[in-house]
Write an enzyme that holds these catalytic residues in place. Structure first.
Site, PDB file in Angstrom:
ATOM      1  N   ASP A  75       0.980  -1.221  -0.058  1.00  0.00           N
ATOM      2  CA  ASP A  75       0.040  -0.094  -0.226  1.00  0.00           C
ATOM      3  C   ASP A  75       0.934   1.144   0.047  1.00  0.00           C
ATOM      4  O   ASP A  75       2.053   1.202   0.582  1.00  0.00           O
ATOM      5  CB  ASP A  75      -0.828  -0.086   1.054  1.00  0.00           C
ATOM      6  CG  ASP A  75      -2.056  -1.062   1.148  1.00  0.00           C
ATOM      7  OD1 ASP A  75      -2.378  -1.117   0.155  1.00  0.00           O
ATOM      8  OD2 ASP A  75      -2.202  -1.528   2.212  1.00  0.00           O
ATOM      9  N   HIS A  76       0.198   2.509  -0.576  1.00  0.00           N
ATOM     10  CA  HIS A  76       0.902   3.534  -0.206  1.00  0.00           C
ATOM     11  C   HIS A  76       0.273   4.349   0.662  1.00  0.00           C
ATOM     12  O   HIS A  76      -1.101   3.957   1.111  1.00  0.00           O
ATOM     13  CB  HIS A  76       0.500   4.479  -1.562  1.00  0.00           C
ATOM     14  CG  HIS A  76       1.343   4.022  -2.783  1.00  0.00           C
ATOM     15  ND1 HIS A  76       1.968   5.064  -3.673  1.00  0.00           N
ATOM     16  CD2 HIS A  76       1.690   2.823  -3.406  1.00  0.00           C
ATOM     17  CE1 HIS A  76       2.710   4.464  -4.418  1.00  0.00           C
ATOM     18  NE2 HIS A  76       2.483   3.196  -4.190  1.00  0.00           N
ATOM     19  N   PRO A  77       0.697   5.247   1.565  1.00  0.00           N
ATOM     20  CA  PRO A  77       0.351   5.747   2.658  1.00  0.00           C
ATOM     21  C   PRO A  77      -0.640   7.023   2.448  1.00  0.00           C
ATOM     22  O   PRO A  77      -0.346   7.876   2.528  1.00  0.00           O
ATOM     23  CB  PRO A  77       1.416   6.156   3.461  1.00  0.00           C
ATOM     24  CG  PRO A  77       2.369   6.813   2.412  1.00  0.00           C
ATOM     25  CD  PRO A  77       2.272   5.690   1.467  1.00  0.00           C
ATOM     26  N   TYR A  78      -2.024   6.385   2.449  1.00  0.00           N
ATOM     27  CA  TYR A  78      -2.910   7.399   1.916  1.00  0.00           C
ATOM     28  C   TYR A  78      -3.579   8.612   2.834  1.00  0.00           C
ATOM     29  O   TYR A  78      -4.006   9.291   2.595  1.00  0.00           O
ATOM     30  CB  TYR A  78      -4.327   6.767   1.361  1.00  0.00           C
ATOM     31  CG  TYR A  78      -5.131   5.770   2.269  1.00  0.00           C
ATOM     32  CD1 TYR A  78      -5.898   6.327   3.218  1.00  0.00           C
ATOM     33  CD2 TYR A  78      -4.991   4.371   1.883  1.00  0.00           C
ATOM     34  CE1 TYR A  78      -6.619   5.609   3.916  1.00  0.00           C
ATOM     35  CE2 TYR A  78      -5.849   3.411   2.535  1.00  0.00           C
ATOM     36  CZ  TYR A  78      -6.542   3.801   3.469  1.00  0.00           C
ATOM     37  OH  TYR A  78      -7.446   3.209   4.238  1.00  0.00           O
TER      38      TYR A  78
END
Ligand SMILES: CC(C)(COP(=O)(O)OP(=O)(O)OC[C@H]1O[C@@H](n2cnc3c(N)ncnc32)[C@H](O)[C@@H]1OP(=O)(O)O)[C@@H](O)C(=O)NCCC(=O)NCCS
Length: 208
Positions: A75-78
């Protein structure tokens, strides 16, 4: 090479253009062409088809992973102001001398587990931290975001169980038989039994 001429051995067979980082393999394992693997383990006899992406994943024995499967997509750190990876790959852009190691450590800690004797269909995606039970089937194109019970068949987006391969009684006994832990010689000696109706297989090998 024709698939029927292929001979595997104790060392993993890695097909062309696969990139493998920090991963371990049991005997008779195989990695398909153009795979990307990191921080993962393959139990004996498990294999991937072409173009698979496997990260931070523990794969049991005798797992059949079709082409274009992605397991443990990161994941990207949304929750940060930007989704862009410059906040953790800082060095790449000359923003810092260090990367965000804590972020990478957290990613690596999110282990996905694929049970023994599983079949992951073409193009399926298995989310980080999901456990796929032994004997389960994941349909082509499924996106699996929750744990899957042993011997379940799960399809769709998000993945839902449509049925089980066998009755609860048979499943319970198969999970006790654990044939996937038999020695190579025992599997070979009992090869004919793998063609029996499931009740006969279980009656023959289940011990109270
Ligand atoms: C999951 C799978 C094994 C189920 O096969 P099956 O038991 O014969 O299932 P059925 O065809 O009887 O389908 C049962 C229901 O699930 C649905 N379904 C089956 N596979 C599906 C899939 N991949 N995605 C979404 N729905 C699916 C069917 O439409 C059917 O729905 P309905 O009851 O509303 O009519 C099979 O469909 C599959 O996806 N196989 C993977 C093939 C593959 O990826 N091969 C790559 C080489 S290894």
């Amino acid at each position: 090479m024709n698939i029927s001429d292929k001979q595997l051995g104790h060392e993993v067979t890695v097909h062309d253009h696969a990139k493998i980082t920090n991963s371990e393999f049991g005997i008779y394992t195989e990695v398909g062409m153009y795979n990307f693997l990191e921080n993962s383990t393959f139990g004996d006899f498990s294999y991937t088809g072409q173009f698979c992406f496997v990260q931070n994943t523990e794969i049991g024995k005798y797992s059949n992973i079709a082409a274009m499967v992605r397991i443990g997509p990161t994941d990207h750190p949304y929750e940060r102001p930007t989704l862009h990876h410059f906040t953790y790959r800082r060095k790449m852009y000359g923003f810092s001398d260090t990367d965000d190691e804590q972020f990478f450590e957290h990613r690596e800690s999110r282990k996905t587990v694929i049970g023994h004797d599983t079949w992951i269909g073409h193009g399926a995606i298995i989310s980080p931290e999901v456990t796929i039970g032994h004997g389960a089937v994941i349909g082509a194109g499924a996106v699996v975001t929750k744990d899957v019970e042993p011997y379940a068949i799960v399809v769709g987006v998000p993945g839902k169980q449509i049925k089980k391969r066998f009755s609860d009684d048979i499943i319970e006994k198969l999970l006790k038989i654990e044939w996937w832990h038999w020695s190579y010689d025992k599997v070979k000696e009992n090869l004919d039994d793998f063609y029996l109706p499931i009740e006969e297989f279980v009656n023959k090998h289940y011990e109270d």
